[in-house]
Scaffold this motif. Structure first.
Motif, PDB file in Angstrom:
ATOM      1  N   PRO A 160     -15.937  14.545  -7.959  1.00  0.00           N
ATOM      2  CA  PRO A 160     -14.716  13.943  -7.529  1.00  0.00           C
ATOM      3  C   PRO A 160     -14.783  12.412  -7.468  1.00  0.00           C
TER       4      PRO A 160
ATOM      5  N   PHE B 293     -14.878   8.770  -9.470  1.00  0.00           N
ATOM      6  CA  PHE B 293     -14.803   8.409 -10.910  1.00  0.00           C
ATOM      7  C   PHE B 293     -15.139   6.981 -10.912  1.00  0.00           C
ATOM      8  N   ARG B 294     -15.654   6.394 -12.120  1.00  0.00           N
ATOM      9  CA  ARG B 294     -15.679   4.964 -12.701  1.00  0.00           C
ATOM     10  C   ARG B 294     -14.939   5.140 -13.869  1.00  0.00           C
ATOM     11  N   PHE B 295     -13.797   4.530 -13.944  1.00  0.00           N
ATOM     12  CA  PHE B 295     -12.664   4.203 -15.087  1.00  0.00           C
ATOM     13  C   PHE B 295     -13.443   2.721 -15.780  1.00  0.00           C
TER      14      PHE B 295
ATOM     15  N   ARG C 139      -8.482  16.438 -12.428  1.00  0.00           N
ATOM     16  CA  ARG C 139      -8.532  17.660 -11.465  1.00  0.00           C
ATOM     17  C   ARG C 139      -9.774  18.322 -11.959  1.00  0.00           C
TER      18      ARG C 139
ATOM     19  N   ARG D 256      -6.502  -4.707  -5.220  1.00  0.00           N
ATOM     20  CA  ARG D 256      -7.816  -4.848  -4.971  1.00  0.00           C
ATOM     21  C   ARG D 256      -7.889  -6.056  -4.058  1.00  0.00           C
TER      22      ARG D 256
ATOM     23  N   MET E 256      -1.584   1.953 -14.318  1.00  0.00           N
ATOM     24  CA  MET E 256      -2.374   2.572 -13.365  1.00  0.00           C
ATOM     25  C   MET E 256      -3.500   1.397 -12.970  1.00  0.00           C
ATOM     26  N   ILE E 257      -4.119   0.958 -13.892  1.00  0.00           N
ATOM     27  CA  ILE E 257      -5.096   0.210 -13.697  1.00  0.00           C
ATOM     28  C   ILE E 257      -4.568  -1.033 -13.213  1.00  0.00           C
TER      29      ILE E 257
ATOM     30  N   MET F  48      -4.058  -0.961  -9.646  1.00  0.00           N
ATOM     31  CA  MET F  48      -5.106  -1.193  -8.942  1.00  0.00           C
ATOM     32  C   MET F  48      -5.865  -2.244  -8.745  1.00  0.00           C
ATOM     33  N   ASP F  49      -5.597  -3.074  -9.814  1.00  0.00           N
ATOM     34  CA  ASP F  49      -5.928  -4.625  -9.943  1.00  0.00           C
ATOM     35  C   ASP F  49      -5.129  -5.364  -8.673  1.00  0.00           C
TER      36      ASP F  49
ATOM     37  N   LEU G 201     -16.884  -4.619 -11.020  1.00  0.00           N
ATOM     38  CA  LEU G 201     -17.677  -3.839 -10.786  1.00  0.00           C
ATOM     39  C   LEU G 201     -18.393  -3.385 -12.367  1.00  0.00           C
TER      40      LEU G 201
ATOM     41  N   MET H 192     -16.158  -1.849 -14.582  1.00  0.00           N
ATOM     42  CA  MET H 192     -15.888  -0.220 -14.170  1.00  0.00           C
ATOM     43  C   MET H 192     -14.624  -0.397 -12.745  1.00  0.00           C
ATOM     44  N   VAL H 193     -13.866   0.600 -12.731  1.00  0.00           N
ATOM     45  CA  VAL H 193     -13.027   0.560 -11.700  1.00  0.00           C
ATOM     46  C   VAL H 193     -13.403   1.860 -10.720  1.00  0.00           C
ATOM     47  N   SER H 194     -13.547   1.583  -9.492  1.00  0.00           N
ATOM     48  CA  SER H 194     -14.152   2.881  -8.601  1.00  0.00           C
ATOM     49  C   SER H 194     -12.788   3.634  -8.215  1.00  0.00           C
ATOM     50  N   VAL H 195     -12.701   4.956  -8.474  1.00  0.00           N
ATOM     51  CA  VAL H 195     -11.529   5.649  -8.070  1.00  0.00           C
ATOM     52  C   VAL H 195     -12.207   7.022  -7.770  1.00  0.00           C
ATOM     53  N   SER H 196     -11.291   7.794  -6.678  1.00  0.00           N
ATOM     54  CA  SER H 196     -11.627   9.227  -6.411  1.00  0.00           C
ATOM     55  C   SER H 196     -10.424   9.793  -6.204  1.00  0.00           C
ATOM     56  N   VAL H 197     -10.705  11.186  -6.252  1.00  0.00           N
ATOM     57  CA  VAL H 197      -9.604  12.174  -6.148  1.00  0.00           C
ATOM     58  C   VAL H 197      -9.758  12.826  -4.917  1.00  0.00           C
TER      59      VAL H 197
ATOM     60  N   VAL I 252      -6.552   8.373  -6.340  1.00  0.00           N
ATOM     61  CA  VAL I 252      -5.593   8.897  -6.963  1.00  0.00           C
ATOM     62  C   VAL I 252      -5.147  10.170  -6.633  1.00  0.00           C
ATOM     63  N   THR I 253      -4.060  10.664  -6.289  1.00  0.00           N
ATOM     64  CA  THR I 253      -3.567  11.820  -5.465  1.00  0.00           C
ATOM     65  C   THR I 253      -3.354  12.778  -6.500  1.00  0.00           C
ATOM     66  N   SER I 254      -4.048  13.808  -6.228  1.00  0.00           N
ATOM     67  CA  SER I 254      -3.776  15.278  -6.666  1.00  0.00           C
ATOM     68  C   SER I 254      -4.817  16.079  -6.052  1.00  0.00           C
TER      69      SER I 254
END
Lengths: 159, 169
Positions: free
Chosen positions: A150, A152-154, A142, B143, B135-136, B139-140, A61, B39-44, B164-166
Motif C-alpha cells: 500500500p 508507494f514511491r513515485f 489498487r 508539499r 497529479m505530481i 503533490m508538489d 526525497l 521519489m514522491v511518497s504516496v500511499s493508498v 491517493v484515494t481509492s
C-alpha cells in the motif's frame, strides 16, 4: 675532429622539449571534481525503464530500494519481467477482475513471498510515463495495495 | 676553491597523477547520472481493523482535494472540529487553461495550515482523466509553503503526507 657546427647539432638533438602538463592537469581536475559532484552511489541501483518519461518534481526525497513496477508506453513490468502490454496509454489484453490486474497481482504476490528484507516490504517504487491518466494508474495502485504493497514511491525527475 | 651550490628546481613528476585522472574520468563518465531521480511518497487507503491513528487531542484536519476537469474542490474532514468550522474551509479553484492552478492550491492549503498547524495529510482524489504529471504537480504544490521564520524566508512543510484515494478492501 668535430667541427663547431656538428657539436651544435648534437646539443640540439639531446635537449628534448618538456611537455607542459599544467593546463592539462587544470582541465582534468575540473572535470574530475564535476564528475565526482554529479555521481551518486544511490542512483546506481536505479535503472530507468526504456520508453517512458518521468514527470518533473520539486521533491527532495531520495531513492528507495524496493520492488519496482514500471508502466512504460508499451508494457507493464515488475522489475524487468513483462506483465502486460500497453498501447495508447491503455492496458491491452491483460486479465482484469474488477480493478485488479490479475497478472500484476500474481507477480507481486510472488515477489512478496520471496522478499528477504523486512525493510520497505510494503513499498513499491513506481516508474510511470507522465502521460498516463489516473484511470490506468489507479488500477495499478489498487492492484499493488491488494497484493500487500500500500506504500508507494513515485519516481520523478528532480527539477 | 669553494664549490658553488647550484639550486636546480626539479620539475614535479605529474605523470602518475595524470594516469590516475585518465583512469578515473572514463570510470566516472560511465557511472555519471546526468538526470537526477527522486521519489514522491504516496500511499493508498487500506481497510484495517486496528485502532484509528488519528490523534483526537489536537485540532487537525485532513484536507481532501478533488481534481476534476473543471478545477479543484477543497474540503476538510476531522474528528475534532465541528462541521460548521470545517465547512468554512471549503474552496473551489477553477482550472487555469489546461492545468490546475497549483499556486492557488498552495495558497488555499496555507490558509488551512495556519489555522490548524498539526495537519499534514492531504487526500488527493484525481479524476480518471487527470494525468500523472498533473497529479505530481498537485503533490508538489501541497508539499511546502514559504514562511518567514526569524526574519528569514524558509520552506515549511504544508501537507507532505499524500494519500491517493481509492479504498482497497
Amino acid at each position: 675532429m668535430f667541427d663547431e657546427s656538428m657539436g651544435r647539432r648534437n646539443r640540439e638533438q639531446q635537449e628534448l622539449p618538456i611537455l607542459n602538463l599544467n593546463s592539462m592537469m587544470d582541465m582534468l581536475s575540473i572535470i574530475l571534481v564535476f564528475l565526482l559532484c554529479n555521481s551518486s552511489a544511490e542512483e546506481q541501483d536505479f535503472v530507468l525503464a526504456k520508453n517512458l518519461s518521468l514527470p518533473g518534481s520539486t521533491s527532495k526525497l531520495g531513492f528507495t530500494k524496493a520492488v519496482q513496477v514500471k508502466i512504460t508506453r508499451s508494457e507493464l513490468l515488475v522489475e524487468d519481467t513483462f506483465v502486460a502490454k500497453i498501447s495508447g496509454h491503455r492496458l491491452v489484453g491483460a486479465e482484469v477482475d474488477g480493478s485488479k490486474i490479475v497478472p500484476l497481482f500474481n507477480m507481486l504476490k510472488r515477489y512478496k513471498a520471496l522478499a528477504k528484507s523486512q525493510k520497505n516490504k510494503n513499498t513499491v517504487v513506481l516508474q510511470a510515463d507522465k502521460g498516463f491518466s489516473f484511470e490506468v494508474l489507479n488500477s495499478v495502485l489498487r492492484t499493488c495495495a491488494m497484493a500487500g504493497y500500500p506504500q508507494f514511491r513515485f519516481a520523478i525527475q528532480k527539477e | 676553491m669553494a664549490r658553488v651550490k647550484v639550486n636546480k628546481v626539479e620539475d614535479l613528476n605529474l605523470i602518475p597523477l595524470m594516469n590516475l585522472f585518465v583512469t578515473m574520468i572514463p570510470l566516472l563518465l560511465l557511472t555519471a547520472a546526468f538526470y537526477h531521480i527522486g521519489m514522491v511518497s504516496v500511499s493508498v487507503p487500506t481497510q484495517s481493523t486496528g485502532e484509528s491513528s488519528v490523534e483526537t487531542g489536537k485540532a487537525s484536519v485532513t484536507v481532501n482535494v478533488k481534481a476534476d476537469p473543471k478545477g479543484l474542490t477543497i474540503t476538510a474532514s476531522s474528528g475534532t472540529i465541528s462541521p460548521d468550522e470545517l465547512k468554512a474551509l471549503d474552496a473551489f479553484i477553477p482550472k487555469k487553461g489546461n492545468m490546475h492552478d497549483a499556486k492557488a492550491l498552495t495558497a488555499a492549503l496555507e490558509r488551512i495550515k495556519r489555522k490548524y498547524e498539526q495537519s499534514d495529510t492531504m487526500m488527493l482524489v484525481p479524476h480518471k482523466t487527470t494525468s500523472y504529471n498533473q497529479m505530481i504537480k498537485l503533490m508538489d504544490a501541497a508539499r511546502t509553503m514559504k514562511a518567514s521564520v526569524g526574519g528569514k524566508m524558509r520552506k515549511l512543510p504544508l501537507f507532505p503526507v499524500v494519500v491517493v484515494t481509492s479504498l482497497v478492501e
